[in-house]
Motif scaffolding. Structure first.
Motif, PDB file in Angstrom:
ATOM      1  N   UNK A   1      52.129  37.281  -9.284  1.00 37.50           N
ATOM      2  CA  UNK A   1      51.088  36.251  -9.295  1.00 37.50           C
ATOM      3  C   UNK A   1      49.925  36.579  -8.364  1.00 37.50           C
ATOM      4  N   UNK A   2      50.076  37.650  -7.559  1.00 31.02           N
ATOM      5  CA  UNK A   2      49.001  38.051  -6.657  1.00 31.02           C
ATOM      6  C   UNK A   2      48.949  37.246  -5.377  1.00 31.02           C
ATOM      7  N   UNK A   3      50.061  36.631  -4.990  1.00 33.47           N
ATOM      8  CA  UNK A   3      50.073  35.773  -3.804  1.00 33.47           C
ATOM      9  C   UNK A   3      50.452  36.620  -2.597  1.00 33.47           C
ATOM     10  N   UNK A   4      49.540  36.721  -1.629  1.00 27.40           N
ATOM     11  CA  UNK A   4      49.752  37.591  -0.483  1.00 27.40           C
ATOM     12  C   UNK A   4      50.018  36.884   0.824  1.00 27.40           C
ATOM     13  N   UNK A   5      49.621  35.621   0.930  1.00 27.80           N
ATOM     14  CA  UNK A   5      49.769  34.878   2.195  1.00 27.80           C
ATOM     15  C   UNK A   5      51.168  34.275   2.288  1.00 27.80           C
ATOM     16  N   UNK A   6      52.193  35.156   2.232  1.00 30.81           N
ATOM     17  CA  UNK A   6      53.569  34.684   2.051  1.00 30.81           C
ATOM     18  C   UNK A   6      54.501  35.125   3.175  1.00 30.81           C
ATOM     19  N   UNK A   7      55.533  34.331   3.350  1.00 28.00           N
ATOM     20  CA  UNK A   7      56.746  34.709   4.059  1.00 28.00           C
ATOM     21  C   UNK A   7      57.866  34.477   3.064  1.00 28.00           C
ATOM     22  N   UNK A   8      58.575  35.519   2.675  1.00 30.94           N
ATOM     23  CA  UNK A   8      59.703  35.368   1.761  1.00 30.94           C
ATOM     24  C   UNK A   8      60.974  35.514   2.586  1.00 30.94           C
ATOM     25  N   UNK A   9      61.694  34.405   2.716  1.00 30.49           N
ATOM     26  CA  UNK A   9      62.828  34.307   3.624  1.00 30.49           C
ATOM     27  C   UNK A   9      64.117  34.125   2.840  1.00 30.49           C
ATOM     28  N   UNK A  10      65.242  34.481   3.471  1.00 32.83           N
ATOM     29  CA  UNK A  10      66.540  34.300   2.832  1.00 32.83           C
ATOM     30  C   UNK A  10      67.519  33.799   3.887  1.00 32.83           C
ATOM     31  N   UNK A  11      67.470  32.479   4.124  1.00 30.62           N
ATOM     32  CA  UNK A  11      68.264  31.860   5.180  1.00 30.62           C
ATOM     33  C   UNK A  11      68.798  30.500   4.748  1.00 30.62           C
TER      34      UNK A  11
END
Length: 464
Positions: free
Chosen positions: A151-161
């Motif tokens: 989707x072109x989304x760059x302002x991310x934090x992808x977390x797995x908690x």
């Protein structure tokens, strides 16, 4: 009847009363297929001009459409690979649509995989603020990351908690939070009969405990004045109104807010909770016999005063001079976009562009922090697939723009080398951004009027 468990049928008869027969009839109707336009890349109006299939508007979603899932395959079209839309069941579009995200917000999607809600939240932010997308399952979080990058989304934090592990890092941090909670899935029985077996193994009692834990943990991460949208795809009052009642008892500062309406929506049912709290009538139930979508529940809440101002908790990036590797500087010279060097984070050979105002994250499990710009390799910089999808055509100096009818589009997506003699001049070389009808697909390396394919192998077009 219709293979429904007797216990479920009995509960639904009590819930729906005279409407139950209509509900039961809807099991004989075909399922609905939905497509949601990525408004961060293309306007809904412009997408309708190029859409290759007949589309019918989802009347309560501004960028949502029905398509004929029996006779067309939107996931096998170059526009899908360009991230112009997401395939999503129409009712499932509602939570992210009704959470009033504004540019600059700090947003958390607590149970985000596979990304249907998170991609819409990110599109609303349009490159500003920060989107934290979390999913406990690391394998599901990988799919979430791919969809966000597509989707072109760059302002991310992808977390797995576990959500509770996030609280110390993000206490009072977020402006908006979406909880599409794990649930017993009663609203999906019509669409997917396998959900019935899962319900028989783990019903509402099992999930309501999980939901109460998640919603109270999320409450701790929401700032004063912030808004939280809780949703499920189930009908069970234990998982819906009773979960909201639990939150209101634990955190009395929360208030239930009105949700933008639609004629097919049903109001919440305060009669299903012990307190009979009339505020719960503002919540929304979606029933498949009332509208063209599967079952859902939504509740929009505000924490405290709407006038509360977000506290400045973390130093915003900016101002600090940073020396960047020459090869990175050389590549960025061809990027026509203001980039703050203080937000560029180099970790090992990987280069990231970080969102502003992110708290320290040491000790937390994440798959991505910020936009992966690319890698430093032996005095050269190699841009990433994520960066390609984040760019707009006009932001990069070297473009190969192919019409969707050009057979080289699919060849590129399959990872093949391209002959581009008709599009380039002898002697031209370097990194080129490959586009379809003006929308980026990925990078390639040009030399001798041939494009060496750099499309990410794990994303490649798979032949039927």
């Amino acid at each position: 009847m219709n293979g429904l468990p007797a216990e479920f049928e009995q509960k639904m008869r009590a819930l729906l009363g005279g409407e139950y027969d209509e509900y039961e009839k809807c099991f004989d109707e075909p399922r609905h297929y939905g497509l949601r336009v990525n408004t961060a890349k293309i306007s809904t109006e412009d997408f309708l001009k190029i859409a290759p299939w007949a589309l019918e508007p989802v009347p309560w979603i501004r960028n949502g459409f029905y398509y004929d899932g029996e006779n067309c395959q939107p996931a096998k079209h170059p526009y899908y690979f360009a991230g112009l839309y997401y395939l999503q069941e129409p009712s499932a579009m509602t939570p992210a649509d009704r959470l009033p995200v504004e540019p600059g917000d700090r947003v958390l999607d607590v149970c985000a995989a596979p990304g249907g809600k998170a991609t819409e939240l990110g599109a609303k932010l349009n490159g500003t603020g920060v989107l934290a997308a979390n999913d406990l399952s690391s394998s599901r979080a990988k799919g979430l990351l791919k969809n966000l990058e597509l989707f072109g989304i760059g302002n991310v934090l992808v977390l797995s908690e576990e959500p509770g592990r996030l609280v110390p890092y993000f206490k009072g941090y977020f402006d908006k939070i979406l909880i599409d909670a794990p649930c017993s899935g009663e609203g999906m029985f019509r669409k997917d009969r396998k959900m019935i077996r899962a319900w028989e193994e783990h019903g509402p009692d099992y999930f309501s405990k999980i939901q109460r834990s998640i919603i109270t943990q999320a409450a701790e991460m929401l700032r004063e004045g912030g808004m939280l949208l809780y949703s499920t795809c189930t009908f069970s009052p234990e998982e819906n109104e009773q979960t909201i009642e639990y939150l209101l008892n634990e955190y009395p500062q929360f208030e239930v807010c009105e949700i933008e309406g639609y004629g097919g929506f049903a109001e919440g049912m305060p009669e299903t909770v012990e307190s009979k709290d009339e505020r719960l009538r503002k919540t929304v139930r979606i029933f498949p016999h009332r509208m063209k979508g599967e079952g859902h529940f939504l509740a929009l809440l505000r924490k405290g005063s709407a006038e509360a101002v977000r506290p400045v908790q973390y130093q915003e990036a900016g101002g600090k001079k940073k020396s960047l590797p020459a090869e990175l500087e050389e590549f960025l010279a061809d990027v026509d976009r203001p980039m703050d060097p203080a937000r560029i984070d180099i970790r090992g050979d990987k280069v990231y562009y970080m969102p502003e105002g992110v708290p320290p994250l040491k000790g937390i499990r994440f798959l991505r922090t910020g936009l992966l710009l690319g890698e430093l390799k032996k005095k050269r910089f190699e841009p990433s697939q994520a960066f390609a999808m984040n760019l707009k055509k006009e932001e990069y100096a070297h473009i190969l723009d192919l019409p969707v009818s050009d057979e080289r589009v699919v060849k590129y997506l399959k990872g093949e080398t391209l002959d581009v003699e008709d599009l380039t001049q002898p002697g031209e070389k370097g990194w080129y951004l490959v586009c379809v009808d003006g929308y980026p697909l990925g990078f390639g390396k040009l030399g001798n009027q041939t494009l060496k394919n750099k499309y990410l192998p794990g994303w490649r077009w798979q032949s039927l």
